[in-house]
Write a protein that holds these residues in place. Structure first.
Motif, PDB file in Angstrom:
ATOM      1  N   ALA A   1       0.110  18.915  -5.863  1.00 47.63           N
ATOM      2  CA  ALA A   1       1.415  18.440  -6.350  1.00 47.63           C
ATOM      3  C   ALA A   1       1.372  16.927  -6.587  1.00 47.63           C
ATOM      4  CB  ALA A   1       2.514  18.796  -5.357  1.00 47.63           C
ATOM      5  N   ILE A   2       0.671  16.193  -5.684  1.00 45.66           N
ATOM      6  CA  ILE A   2       0.569  14.736  -5.848  1.00 45.66           C
ATOM      7  C   ILE A   2      -0.271  14.418  -7.087  1.00 45.66           C
ATOM      8  CG2 ILE A   2      -0.314  12.604  -4.820  1.00 45.66           C
ATOM      9  CD1 ILE A   2       0.250  13.778  -2.046  1.00 45.66           C
ATOM     10  N   THR A   3      -1.357  15.165  -7.255  1.00 48.26           N
ATOM     11  CA  THR A   3      -2.236  14.937  -8.408  1.00 48.26           C
ATOM     12  C   THR A   3      -1.471  15.193  -9.704  1.00 48.26           C
ATOM     13  OG1 THR A   3      -4.016  15.741  -7.004  1.00 48.26           O
ATOM     14  CG2 THR A   3      -4.515  15.537  -9.343  1.00 48.26           C
TER      15      THR A   3
ATOM     16  N   GLY B   1       0.848  -1.191   0.000  1.00 45.89           N
ATOM     17  CA  GLY B   1       0.000   0.000   0.000  1.00 45.89           C
ATOM     18  C   GLY B   1       0.883   1.240   0.000  1.00 45.89           C
ATOM     19  N   MET B   2       0.356   2.328  -0.499  1.00 46.89           N
ATOM     20  CA  MET B   2       1.123   3.569  -0.573  1.00 46.89           C
ATOM     21  C   MET B   2       0.509   4.615   0.353  1.00 46.89           C
ATOM     22  SD  MET B   2       3.310   2.539  -2.759  1.00 46.89           S
ATOM     23  CE  MET B   2       4.253   4.049  -2.968  1.00 46.89           C
ATOM     24  N   GLY B   3       1.337   5.543   0.782  1.00 48.62           N
ATOM     25  CA  GLY B   3       0.856   6.698   1.556  1.00 48.62           C
ATOM     26  C   GLY B   3      -0.068   6.287   2.691  1.00 48.62           C
ATOM     27  N   GLY B   4      -1.229   6.913   2.725  1.00 45.80           N
ATOM     28  CA  GLY B   4      -2.195   6.682   3.796  1.00 45.80           C
ATOM     29  C   GLY B   4      -2.672   5.246   3.867  1.00 45.80           C
ATOM     30  N   SER B   5      -2.501   4.474   2.803  1.00 42.79           N
ATOM     31  CA  SER B   5      -2.922   3.066   2.831  1.00 42.79           C
ATOM     32  C   SER B   5      -1.797   2.153   3.313  1.00 42.79           C
ATOM     33  CB  SER B   5      -3.383   2.629   1.433  1.00 42.79           C
ATOM     34  OG  SER B   5      -4.510   3.379   1.072  1.00 42.79           O
ATOM     35  N   GLY B   6      -0.558   2.532   3.032  1.00 43.49           N
ATOM     36  CA  GLY B   6       0.582   1.725   3.471  1.00 43.49           C
ATOM     37  C   GLY B   6       0.671   1.634   4.994  1.00 43.49           C
TER      38      GLY B   6
ATOM     39  N   GLY C   1      -7.250   2.794  -0.976  1.00 39.39           N
ATOM     40  CA  GLY C   1      -8.520   3.515  -0.829  1.00 39.39           C
ATOM     41  C   GLY C   1      -9.209   3.774  -2.148  1.00 39.39           C
ATOM     42  N   SER C   2      -8.431   3.906  -3.210  1.00 41.88           N
ATOM     43  CA  SER C   2      -9.037   4.089  -4.540  1.00 41.88           C
ATOM     44  C   SER C   2      -9.166   2.752  -5.256  1.00 41.88           C
ATOM     45  CB  SER C   2      -8.167   5.022  -5.385  1.00 41.88           C
ATOM     46  OG  SER C   2      -6.893   4.429  -5.598  1.00 41.88           O
ATOM     47  N   GLY C   3      -8.346   1.796  -4.859  1.00 43.24           N
ATOM     48  CA  GLY C   3      -8.296   0.512  -5.563  1.00 43.24           C
ATOM     49  C   GLY C   3      -7.654   0.648  -6.926  1.00 43.24           C
ATOM     50  N   ASP C   4      -6.927   1.741  -7.119  1.00 44.57           N
ATOM     51  CA  ASP C   4      -6.418   2.021  -8.454  1.00 44.57           C
ATOM     52  C   ASP C   4      -5.015   2.612  -8.430  1.00 44.57           C
ATOM     53  OD1 ASP C   4      -6.575   2.100 -11.183  1.00 44.57           O
ATOM     54  OD2 ASP C   4      -7.597   4.036 -11.273  1.00 44.57           O
ATOM     55  N   THR C   5      -4.307   2.463  -7.344  1.00 45.52           N
ATOM     56  CA  THR C   5      -2.952   3.034  -7.270  1.00 45.52           C
ATOM     57  C   THR C   5      -1.976   2.100  -7.972  1.00 45.52           C
ATOM     58  OG1 THR C   5      -3.425   4.275  -5.287  1.00 45.52           O
ATOM     59  CG2 THR C   5      -1.133   3.668  -5.607  1.00 45.52           C
ATOM     60  N   GLU C   6      -1.183   2.659  -8.897  1.00 47.90           N
ATOM     61  CA  GLU C   6      -0.450   1.762  -9.805  1.00 47.90           C
ATOM     62  C   GLU C   6       0.544   0.858  -9.091  1.00 47.90           C
ATOM     63  OE1 GLU C   6       1.127   4.437 -12.840  1.00 47.90           O
ATOM     64  OE2 GLU C   6       3.100   4.322 -11.886  1.00 47.90           O
TER      65      GLU C   6
ATOM     66  N   SER D   1      -7.806   8.846   0.435  1.00 45.47           N
ATOM     67  CA  SER D   1      -7.532   7.607   1.190  1.00 45.47           C
ATOM     68  C   SER D   1      -7.140   7.889   2.627  1.00 45.47           C
ATOM     69  CB  SER D   1      -6.397   6.833   0.528  1.00 45.47           C
ATOM     70  OG  SER D   1      -6.819   6.367  -0.703  1.00 45.47           O
ATOM     71  N   ARG D   2      -6.397   8.980   2.824  1.00 44.28           N
ATOM     72  CA  ARG D   2      -5.932   9.251   4.194  1.00 44.28           C
ATOM     73  C   ARG D   2      -7.094   9.555   5.138  1.00 44.28           C
ATOM     74  NH1 ARG D   2      -4.814  13.763   1.108  1.00 44.28           N
ATOM     75  NH2 ARG D   2      -5.394  15.790   1.987  1.00 44.28           N
ATOM     76  N   ALA D   3      -8.247   9.915   4.564  1.00 42.30           N
ATOM     77  CA  ALA D   3      -9.433  10.155   5.403  1.00 42.30           C
ATOM     78  C   ALA D   3     -10.223   8.861   5.620  1.00 42.30           C
ATOM     79  CB  ALA D   3     -10.304  11.220   4.758  1.00 42.30           C
TER      80      ALA D   3
HETATM   81  O1  F6P Z   1      -5.151   4.463  -1.079  1.00 40.09           O
HETATM   82  P1  F6P Z   1      -4.714   4.653  -2.465  1.00 40.09           P
HETATM   83  O2  F6P Z   1      -5.821   5.118  -3.350  1.00 40.09           O
HETATM   84  O3  F6P Z   1      -4.027   3.463  -3.024  1.00 40.09           O
HETATM   85  O4  F6P Z   1      -3.680   5.827  -2.464  1.00 40.09           O
HETATM   86  C1  F6P Z   1      -2.482   5.716  -1.799  1.00 40.09           C
HETATM   87  C2  F6P Z   1      -1.932   7.073  -1.538  1.00 40.09           C
HETATM   88  O5  F6P Z   1      -1.823   7.745  -2.751  1.00 40.09           O
HETATM   89  C3  F6P Z   1      -2.506   8.983  -2.708  1.00 40.09           C
HETATM   90  O6  F6P Z   1      -3.698   8.827  -3.386  1.00 40.09           O
HETATM   91  C4  F6P Z   1      -1.673  10.055  -3.294  1.00 40.09           C
HETATM   92  O7  F6P Z   1      -1.056   9.631  -4.438  1.00 40.09           O
HETATM   93  C5  F6P Z   1      -2.732   9.261  -1.269  1.00 40.09           C
HETATM   94  O8  F6P Z   1      -3.830  10.046  -1.044  1.00 40.09           O
HETATM   95  C6  F6P Z   1      -2.821   7.921  -0.660  1.00 40.09           C
HETATM   96  O9  F6P Z   1      -2.373   8.006   0.637  1.00 40.09           O
END
Ligand code: F6P
Length: 368
Positions: free
Chosen positions: A358-360, A61-66, A107-112, A158-160
């Motif tokens: 910036a992330i977007t 997982g990345m960021g708030g999901s990791g 959280g999006s189910g779509d993070t590469e 996702s962080r929320a």
């Molecule tokens: O939970 P996701 O959608 O995989 O996103 C992981 C991370 O990437 C972000 O969408 C930013 O790229 C963050 O908001 C989130 O913490």
């Protein structure tokens, strides 16, 4: 962007500057714990036990999901009989194979990065568990592989949605009898987050509101945030990430004992130097120590000594102690507080906590 502490007690400002509702999202944490537990309990996670105990668990997982991986490892504790590894990258390590469990959290189910790891896990014949929203690419991978998927009602950033995403991996590990989870644990965590939400509510003034008080501490400084245990390390990572994303603020995280071998040297550096003639303390390093009631005795000594080193050098310190008996409760006490503080810090600077342009932009450019 100037820091104006009076903004924190200006109710009109707090709602106008937070149009997407980061503060209400933080206030929903208790509800998210209950929902996360319910949807995980409804998923047939007991099926995981049918494969026997895995050799290792990899949480991707990345960021708030990791953070879900760090939280799971903290709940499992140092006595857990298998490795629990958090993977924040594209590539599943070579050692991961068919006897391992890969939990992909998004959280999006779509993070590469996460989708890439889930795909590799299926190819290698690992047991896969997906955690994310219904109808997402991650769910499609899980369904295609006849793998388990916990669909969580994550909305917005996702962080929320931390608690919706972090609870199912813990329930999964409990089904494998790897983590201690008492019957009322999630309800206890939810109640403590509710209590915190009451104390940190926007209408509660700065002098009694712990979320606003922490934002006031952190303002105009570069926070160096240290955990002293697995649980407070996870909280340190979360706080740094929330300061970055909500307040668009720099923050450095570390943990003792490791930070005692490198980051502590910054107490003698240029950012720790105070100019007593300057009319602002801006650019001053601030040590934020996240204490735990369960620390290695030598870590406790290191914490006490580094605290003295900081004070001897006039480095400002904020010390917070995790509260609760179970590590999940202790993480909740610090994560909940930090979530509020990061949103209030943003609002004190007049920054909308939700968008992360910036992330977007980075994501858009790499997808071209
Ligand atoms: O939970 P996701 O959608 O995989 O996103 C992981 C991370 O990437 C972000 O969408 C930013 O790229 C963050 O908001 C989130 O913490």
């Amino acid at each position: 962007m100037t820091w104006e502490p009076d903004r924190l007690d200006d109710q009109a400002h707090l709602s106008e500057a937070d149009p997407s509702g980061m503060l209400p999202a933080v206030a929903a944490s208790a509800a998210h714990v209950r929902t996360g537990h319910r949807v995980a309990a409804e998923a047939p996670l007991d099926r995981l036990a049918a494969h026997g105990r895995p050799r290792a668990i990899v949480v991707a997982g990345m960021g708030g999901s990791g953070i879900a991986g760090d939280m799971l490892a903290a709940v499992a504790g140092s006595g857990v009989p298998l490795p629990i590894v958090t993977l924040r990258s594209y590539q599943l390590p070579g050692w991961v194979g068919a006897t391992d469990l890969v939990i992909a959290v998004s959280g999006s189910g779509d993070t590469e990065e996460t989708v890439s790891v889930a795909t590799q896990a299926v190819r290698r014949g690992c047991t896969l568990l997906g955690v994310g929203p219904a109808g997402s690419p991650l769910e499609a991978i899980a369904v295609q592989a006849s793998a388990l998927y916990v669909a969580v009602p994550a909305r917005g950033q996702s962080r929320a949605n931390l608690w919706l995403l972090a609870i199912p991996p813990i329930v999964a590990a409990a089904a494998l009898r790897l983590v201690p989870v008492e019957d009322d644990l999630f309800e206890r965590v939810a109640r403590s987050l509710e209590d915190l939400a009451h104390r940190c509510r926007p209408s509660s003034d700065s002098f009694i509101n712990p979320g606003k008080a922490l934002a006031l501490d952190l303002a105009e400084s570069v926070p160096v945030i240290w955990g002293t245990s697995a649980a407070t390390r996870a909280a340190a990572i979360r706080l740094a990430g929330q300061l970055n994303a909500n307040a668009k603020y720099p923050a450095i995280y570390g943990e003792l004992p490791e930070a005692g071998h490198n980051q502590v040297a910054a107490f003698d550096g240029p950012l720790a130097e105070r100019d007593i003639f300057a009319d602002t303390s801006s650019r001053t390093l601030r040590l934020v120590l996240l204490r735990d009631v369960e620390e290695h005795p030598q870590v406790t000594r290191q914490r006490e000594v580094t605290l003295r080193l900081a004070r001897d050098r006039d480095v400002p310190v904020t010390e917070l102690t995790a509260e609760g008996t179970h590590p999940l409760e202790r993480m909740a006490s610090l994560i909940g507080l930090g979530d509020y503080a990061s949103a209030y810090l943003a609002l004190g600077y007049g920054i909308d906590p939700t968008p992360v342009s910036a992330i977007t932009e980075l994501k858009a450019r790499i997808s071209q």
